[in-house]
Scaffold this motif. Sequence first.
Motif, short mmCIF file in Angstrom:
data_model
loop_
_atom_site.label_atom_id
_atom_site.label_comp_id
_atom_site.label_asym_id
_atom_site.label_seq_id
_atom_site.Cartn_x
_atom_site.Cartn_y
_atom_site.Cartn_z
N ASN A 207 19.82 -44.77 -27.07
CA ASN A 207 20.55 -43.07 -27.05
C ASN A 207 20.64 -42.80 -28.47
OD1 ASN A 207 22.62 -44.98 -24.83
ND2 ASN A 207 23.36 -46.29 -27.20
N ASN A 208 19.64 -42.76 -29.25
CA ASN A 208 19.29 -41.19 -29.46
C ASN A 208 18.01 -40.52 -29.02
OD1 ASN A 208 21.30 -41.99 -32.09
ND2 ASN A 208 19.22 -43.19 -33.39
N PHE A 209 17.39 -41.51 -28.46
CA PHE A 209 15.98 -41.34 -27.72
C PHE A 209 16.82 -39.79 -26.45
CE2 PHE A 209 13.15 -41.71 -24.41
CZ PHE A 209 11.90 -40.82 -25.20
N ILE A 210 18.03 -40.41 -25.59
CA ILE A 210 18.74 -40.14 -24.41
C ILE A 210 19.22 -38.25 -25.34
CG2 ILE A 210 20.58 -40.06 -23.22
CD1 ILE A 210 19.71 -42.97 -22.61
N GLU A 211 19.30 -38.64 -26.18
CA GLU A 211 19.84 -37.24 -27.05
C GLU A 211 18.82 -35.93 -27.35
OE1 GLU A 211 22.63 -38.34 -30.18
OE2 GLU A 211 23.61 -39.67 -29.05
N THR A 212 17.90 -36.85 -28.01
CA THR A 212 16.60 -35.80 -27.75
C THR A 212 15.80 -35.26 -26.78
OG1 THR A 212 16.33 -37.42 -29.87
CG2 THR A 212 14.49 -36.11 -28.89
N LEU B 150 18.45 -32.61 -25.34
CA LEU B 150 17.94 -31.07 -25.83
C LEU B 150 16.42 -30.28 -25.52
CD1 LEU B 150 17.90 -32.52 -30.37
CD2 LEU B 150 19.68 -30.93 -29.02
N ILE B 151 16.05 -31.18 -24.67
CA ILE B 151 15.12 -30.24 -23.81
C ILE B 151 15.03 -30.06 -22.53
CG2 ILE B 151 12.24 -30.56 -23.48
CD1 ILE B 151 11.58 -33.20 -25.83
N PHE B 152 15.92 -31.13 -22.47
CA PHE B 152 15.93 -31.18 -20.50
C PHE B 152 16.91 -29.84 -20.30
CE2 PHE B 152 12.46 -34.44 -20.78
CZ PHE B 152 11.76 -33.58 -19.94
N ASN B 153 18.60 -30.68 -20.58
CA ASN B 153 19.32 -29.81 -21.03
C ASN B 153 20.20 -29.42 -22.18
OD1 ASN B 153 19.89 -31.15 -18.29
ND2 ASN B 153 20.24 -32.97 -19.45
N PRO B 154 19.08 -27.92 -23.03
CA PRO B 154 19.50 -28.03 -24.18
C PRO B 154 20.85 -26.97 -23.63
CG PRO B 154 17.84 -26.43 -22.43
CD PRO B 154 18.05 -27.65 -21.91
N ASN B 155 21.91 -26.65 -24.77
CA ASN B 155 22.86 -26.38 -24.58
C ASN B 155 22.90 -24.56 -24.67
OD1 ASN B 155 24.50 -28.02 -24.44
ND2 ASN B 155 24.75 -28.51 -27.17
#
Length: 112
Positions: A95-100, A103-108
């Motif tokens: 889950n932490n990896f998905i969040e990371t 950050l790259i593929f779906n930046p806010n």
Amino acid sequence: MYNKELTKGTLQPIILKLISQRDKMYGYEITQEVKKLTLGKIDISEGALYPILHKLEAKGVLETEKVYIGKRVRKYYSVTKAGKQAVVEISQEINNFIETLNLIFNPNPVVK
């Protein structure tokens, strides 16, 4: 179906999580359940599955039980007590990896 290189690093956590959600599972059942749950997008071959199962068994995360069905033997895998803790840890890590990755593929977007 996803590229094998893309899914390779997630197969062990997927297999471990799936088995932990059941009492026990056998190899073919694992491959079919993953295929069903992912709508065919993740297809685990026997060549990928069994080395992972054997590695997890050697680490003491899984244990096996042989069940005789007629003249055939079916090997069931279940999660050990130590394996249950490993499932919690690997689930948090995934889950932490998905969040990371997000950050790259779906930046806010930055609001000014």
